[in-house]
Scaffold this motif. Structure first.
Motif, short mmCIF file in Angstrom:
data_model
loop_
_atom_site.label_atom_id
_atom_site.label_comp_id
_atom_site.label_asym_id
_atom_site.label_seq_id
_atom_site.Cartn_x
_atom_site.Cartn_y
_atom_site.Cartn_z
N PHE A 1 1.10 1.31 16.48
CA PHE A 1 0.86 0.34 15.40
C PHE A 1 1.13 -1.08 15.91
CE2 PHE A 1 2.66 -2.13 11.81
CZ PHE A 1 1.47 -2.41 11.19
N MET B 1 1.22 4.43 7.86
CA MET B 1 -0.05 3.87 7.41
C MET B 1 -1.10 3.94 8.53
SD MET B 1 -0.52 -0.04 6.06
CE MET B 1 -0.23 -0.87 7.62
N HIS B 2 -0.63 3.58 9.72
CA HIS B 2 -1.49 3.58 10.90
C HIS B 2 -1.88 5.02 11.28
CE1 HIS B 2 -2.46 2.86 15.18
NE2 HIS B 2 -1.44 3.61 15.53
N ALA C 1 0.79 -1.23 0.00
CA ALA C 1 0.00 0.00 0.00
C ALA C 1 0.82 1.28 0.00
CB ALA C 1 -0.92 0.01 1.22
N SER D 1 -4.58 0.50 20.27
CA SER D 1 -3.71 0.96 19.19
C SER D 1 -4.13 2.35 18.69
CB SER D 1 -3.79 -0.08 18.06
OG SER D 1 -3.18 0.37 16.90
N VAL D 2 -5.43 2.51 18.52
CA VAL D 2 -5.96 3.79 18.01
C VAL D 2 -5.81 4.89 19.07
CG1 VAL D 2 -8.17 4.91 17.56
CG2 VAL D 2 -7.50 2.91 16.23
N ALA E 1 -2.18 -3.93 16.22
CA ALA E 1 -3.11 -2.93 15.67
C ALA E 1 -4.49 -3.52 15.38
CB ALA E 1 -2.53 -2.31 14.41
N GLY F 1 -4.05 6.64 8.60
CA GLY F 1 -5.38 6.02 8.66
C GLY F 1 -6.22 6.62 9.77
N ARG F 2 -5.57 6.87 10.90
CA ARG F 2 -6.29 7.47 12.02
C ARG F 2 -6.57 8.95 11.75
NH1 ARG F 2 -10.19 6.69 15.35
NH2 ARG F 2 -10.05 7.90 17.26
N ASP G 1 -7.04 10.39 8.98
CA ASP G 1 -8.13 10.52 8.01
C ASP G 1 -9.49 10.45 8.69
OD1 ASP G 1 -6.38 10.79 5.94
OD2 ASP G 1 -6.57 8.72 5.21
N VAL G 2 -9.59 9.56 9.66
CA VAL G 2 -10.88 9.37 10.32
C VAL G 2 -11.20 10.53 11.28
CG1 VAL G 2 -12.12 7.90 11.97
CG2 VAL G 2 -10.85 6.87 10.08
#
Ligand code: SF4
Lengths: 507, 253
Positions: free
Chosen positions: B180, B220-221, B24, B192-193, B185, B224-225, B227-228
């Motif tokens: 991560f 990546m981790h 990715a 993790s979050v 994760a 990803g967070r 973005d949310v």
């Protein structure tokens, strides 16, 4: 259970004067227990799964504030690493502890012989239940009603307080942090700072509930409140129970290191004293304290020496002004004699400084109770699955991101991260018939071939659009855990780098 | 240089892509190729490479990890130099392979680790001739394995300091884990979050536009967070940042 504290003595009781009950615990019945079951002093027999406990812990009010406090403490203690003089002590301390473990039984035998010669009664307890039996036996034989205690994690392993209370014996924790968690009906969340998870305001509120009155709320006021309440108990207790930080095999001397001086009182005031140690607390020589005490103090609190070091050699001798008439030493095994024979031996080098806990970002984030075990944090995640009576903690090694901070923080250089990895393998090997075992085998087979690897990339690329986050978070499997709180990685790019690299250099 | 690695720049290096980048994150290895080529290094891509095996090892499957460790060694053994944009994977070679392997294989692993570079190490060691310019404010996250297993704190900072116009604003707790942790994760996603949130909050406090790190997996981790939660900060791999900063002195064909 605590309300027995104020039962009035009936008129018809025997002529002996009524025994004093604990002053420190007066009003304990007024304290409304609000803690979750996984923070309780006695760990429930069937612990909930870690994802559930940790989720609940994250939702607890106060967890975020604890994270902030502990992060500050971590920066104070661990940013900047070990100063040179302590780094040198660390090397020596690590070696002394390993030397001990190479002949643990030999050192214990020497300790026992010396201690007995000093008049100490030495007991070996194979299991926590054995230890409880020994200690309640001593209490009963001496008609003990009130016990004052100073910090001991070994007694937590056996849930000693609950057992003594079942036997009608009142127990008062006299370390301030221990006293706080006792009043709140919790267990210690940290091995050195039992109440580190509580803010000053929470402690203030708890003490006001206990006292049923308004109290001044400065830290010193709250400490003074506890001290005043504890004073009478020191005086009236029939028995003291303490832990041991180091037991010197060559002299039989038991050393307790504390910040508050309560251990001095606990060990000197009551007529009987019981010191409880897990078997690895033995050290070869008294002079090793010169290395280990400053190392422990520095690792635990960044102090060069703690305020109080209490040394016990034996019961009171004729002409001595204080000290107990009887001194007992209970040495707890609980699986340690097996640990010392195996590949995890080094975990017994631990001197219980608690620094790996402070250094651990997972511990700081979820708090010590969320491990659902007596010992939390990295040392707990390693030790708990190895102890004999904690089968339900076998999954604890997974509660770590393997960041390695605990290893750097450990004053005796225990390779905690490697042990966590190895314990995970033990756990997986012991749980047969899991589909994930087959998945990992399949994975290794696929990724041991370039073709299988390429196929995975293709599959990932195709699955991306088919399984958007909204779908993935509803499906079982690992994707769900990811998708719950995070956007998905851009698997549409799977294999893109290799394609780019090949394209730019046509053969 | 007292790190035991070569003091002269290898003319050819083998690039270790690492599985997260293949799955990715094509940007970091691509940027690495561009930067290394700008340094005059020829980059080869050994076709047989897959993953270092760390995911299996850290999930409790050392045998499966060993299978991939052997493949990794077989793939890279014939190269004089290996470079990767994943500090964590390199730490597996350094620390885990000697634990998993024995005898000649272990020796091979130790020898190969000694001629492997994490991207910032390589460019810091040999990229003095690069002209780098980029107007940006960034903050840097130390990935755990690079920081604590490889003991590498200085190379990425040194490299960033060589970029004209770039300001590094250090965040509090730059060396604290992002949460991560590989399969951690997904096994304990809430923890993790929550750890990602702590990290993003610290990064956000610096006011920097970019959160830079040297490990695709952390990014990546964290991305990803971010973005949310719509955190304002963007993540960027340090190789991409350096590639962005390249001031090319030749016209590229
Ligand atoms: S494992 Fe090391 S850091 Fe953790 S409590 Fe024990 S001695 Fe301290």
């Amino acid at each position: 259970m605590p309300d027995a504290a104020e039962v009035p003595t009936p008129e018809s009781s025997p002529p002996t004067p009524p025994r004093r009950r604990s002053t420190a615990l007066l009003g304990r019945e007024r304290v409304v227990v609000t803690r979750p079951d996984w923070a309780a002093a006695t760990i429930p027999a069937h612990r909930k799964p870690l994802p559930i406990i940790t989720r609940a812990a994250l939702d607890q009010p106060g967890t975020a504030a604890t994270h902030t406090r502990l992060s500050g403490k971590n920066r104070e203690q661990n940013d900047g690493g070990w100063p040179p003089e302590i780094a040198a002590l660390r090397e020596r301390g690590a070696e002394i502890r390993r030397e001990t473990l190479r002949d643990l039984e030999g050192h214990l035998a020497a300790l026992t012989a010396k201690a007995e010669a000093n008049g100490v009664v030495v007991h070996r307890a194979a299991t926590p239940d054995d230890a409880v039996g020994i200690i309640t036996g001593i209490a009963r034989a001496n008609d003990v009603r009130l016990v004052v205690k100073s910090k001991s994690m070994a007694t937590e392993e056996m849930h000693l307080n609950a057992h003594l209370e079942e036997n009608g014996i009142e127990v008062v924790e006299t370390d301030l942090g221990e006293y706080i968690v006792q009043v709140a009906d919790e267990r210690p969340s940290h091995i050195v700072g039992p109440a580190l998870h509580k803010s000053k305001a929470e402690v203030g509120a708890l003490f006001e509930e206990l006292a049923a009155e308004r109290l001044p709320q400065e830290a010193e006021d709250l400490a003074a409140f506890a001290r005043t309440r504890l004073r009478a108990d020191f005086h009236h207790a029939d028995m003291g129970i303490s832990g041991v930080n180091f037991a010197a095999a060559d002299t039989g001397t038991l050393t307790l290191v504390t910040n508050e001086g309560n251990a001095d009182m606990v060990t000197s005031q009551p007529r009987i004293h019981v010191a409880v140690m897990p078997m690895e607390k033995v050290i070869p020589r008294l002079r090793d304290l010169a290395v280990l005490v400053p190392l422990l103090c520095y690792a635990a609190t960044k102090q060069k020496v703690t305020v109080y070091q209490t040394m016990l050699n034996g019961p009171r001798r004729d002409g001595e002004p204080d000290g107990p008439e009887q001194l007992h030493l209970v040495i707890l095994d609980n699986g340690r004699s097996s640990i010392v024979e195996g590949r995890y031996r080094e975990v017994l080098a631990c001197i219980r400084c608690g620094n790996c806990q402070i250094a651990c970002p997972v511990y700081r984030t979820v708090g010590g109770h969320a491990y659902g075990s007596v010992y939390g944090g990295p040392i707990g995640a390693v030790l708990t699955p190895l102890l004999a009576n904690t089968k339900q903690g076998r999954d604890l090694p997974f509660l770590s991101s393997l960041c390695g901070a605990c290893f750097d923080a450990c004053p005796v250089k225990i390779p905690l991260p490697d042990m966590l990895v190895d314990l995970r393998a033990d756990y997986e090997a012991a749980t047969r018939g899991r589909p994930r075992r087959w998945l990992w085998r399949l994975w290794a087979k696929a990724w041991d071939s370039p073709r299988g690897y390429r196929l995975t990339m293709t599959a990932a690329r195709l699955a991306g659009p088919l399984l958007p986050r909204a779908v993935l978070r509803r499906l079982p499997g690992p994707g769900r855990g990811w998708a719950a709180g995070r956007a998905l990685p851009a698997t549409r790019d799977a294999g893109a780098f290799r394609a780019w690299f090949t394209d730019r250099r046509p053969r | 240089m007292d790190n035991g690695r070569s003091e002269t720049m290898p003319g050819t290096v083998a690039l270790f892509v690492a599985c997260v980048a293949d799955l990715a994150y094509p940007g970091p290895p691509r940027a690495c190729v561009e930067v290394l080529e700008a340094m005059g290094v020829s980059v080869e891509l050994p076709a047989g490479q897959t993953c270092c095996g760390q995911p299996a090892l850290n999930s409790g499957y050392p045998r499966q990890a060993t299978t991939l460790a052997r493949r990794w060694l077989a793939t890279f053994a014939r190269y004089d130099a290996v470079v990767t944009t994943s500090g964590s994977c390199l730490s597996t070679v350094h620390h885990a392979y000697p634990r998993l392997l024995h005898g000649a294989e272990r020796e091979q692993a130790v020898a190969l680790a000694a001629r492997s570079w994490e991207f910032t190490q390589f460019v810091t060691d040999f990229g003095q001739g690069l002209t780098l310019r980029l107007d940006a404010e960034v903050t840097y996250h130390d990935s755990c394995h690079m920081l604590r297993t490889l003991g590498e704190r200085s190379s990425p900072r040194e490299l960033l300091s060589r970029i004209d116009g770039l300001t590094l604003v250090e965040m509090t707790d730059s060396g604290v884990c992002c949460g991560f942790g590989g399969t951690f994760a997904v096994k304990l996603p809430d923890v993790s979050v929550a750890m990602a949130d702590h990290k993003l909050a610290q990064a956000g406090r610096t006011g920097a536009r970019y959160l830079v790190s040297a490990d695709p997996a952390c990014l990546m981790h964290l991305q990803g967070r971010a973005d949310v939660t719509r955190a304002g900060i963007r993540t960027r791999h340090i190789a991409e940042l350096v590639s962005d900063a390249l001031v090319r002195t030749e016209v590229r064909a």
